[in-house]
Design a protein around this motif. Structure first.
Motif: not given
Length: 207
Positions: A21-22, A55-56, A61-63, A68-69
């Motif tokens: 995500v980062e 994970h995704f 889903d990553i977006l 959220e982050r």
């Protein structure tokens, strides 16, 4: 704030997910969401496609995780500004000075929130509304500061004005790559904010 050595260590899966995500957050900002592929993110994270898909399942889903982050980061930043001063004027100045603090990235890539919202709008992406809620976080926080400054009746309008003004500065700074422009505009915003302090409050601050 650095973690203490006694802090619990997250599971490897959580660590990998957070790293994905980062990296995606940075790539979406620097390249744009549409121009960033699964392969781009996986290459920088240095994991296999299979581990990545664990994970995704999709870029959307990553977006969602990136938004959220960013929302969590925005909330943490607003809380930090609120903790820096009891004076709403100083808190508002923290918002304006964000343009100077982030001037290098802004000149190169624009505003991370504004650029993402603009791109998602062009793509007619379903997540457009979610991304826009980060602007809502800023708007609501700014409104609270203007209310505390003594402008309860027009706090909402003032909040939107400052938010839109900062976006204009970020857009032109990105177009012209001009740091002096950013600093000049922030000085003007600072003077405008000072002019909004009611006389009685100004006297209390001076005493």
């Amino acid at each position: 704030m650095p973690r203490s050595k006694a802090a619990s260590v997250p599971a490897p899966e959580a660590t990998t997910r957070d790293h994905i995500v980062e990296v995606a957050d940075a790539l979406f900002y620097q390249r744009g969401f549409d121009r960033t592929s699964f392969a781009d993110i996986a290459a920088q994270v240095q994991i296999s496609r299979g581990n990545f898909y664990y994970h995704f399942k999709s870029k959307d889903d990553i977006l969602a995780a990136v938004i959220e982050r960013r929302a969590a980061g925005t909330q943490a930043m607003l809380e930090a500004w609120a903790g820096e001063s009891d004076e709403p004027l100083e808190r508002l100045r923290c918002f304006a000075r964000m343009l100077i603090v982030n001037r290098k990235d802004i000149q190169r890539y624009g505003c991370p929130v504004g650029s993402l919202c603009t791109e998602l709008a062009k793509l007619e992406h379903p997540a457009q509304g979610q991304a826009g809620m980060i602007f809502g976080q800023f708007r609501d926080w700014l409104r609270e500061q203007f209310e505390a400054l003594g402008h309860a009746d027009d706090a909402h309008a003032l909040a939107l004005h400052l938010l839109s003004r900062s976006q204009g500065v970020a857009t032109l700074a990105n177009a012209f790559r001009d740091e002096a422009f950013i600093r000049h505009e922030v000085a003007l915003i600072d003077a405008w904010l000072a002019s909004l302090v009611p006389p009685a409050r100004a006297r209390r601050r001076a005493s």
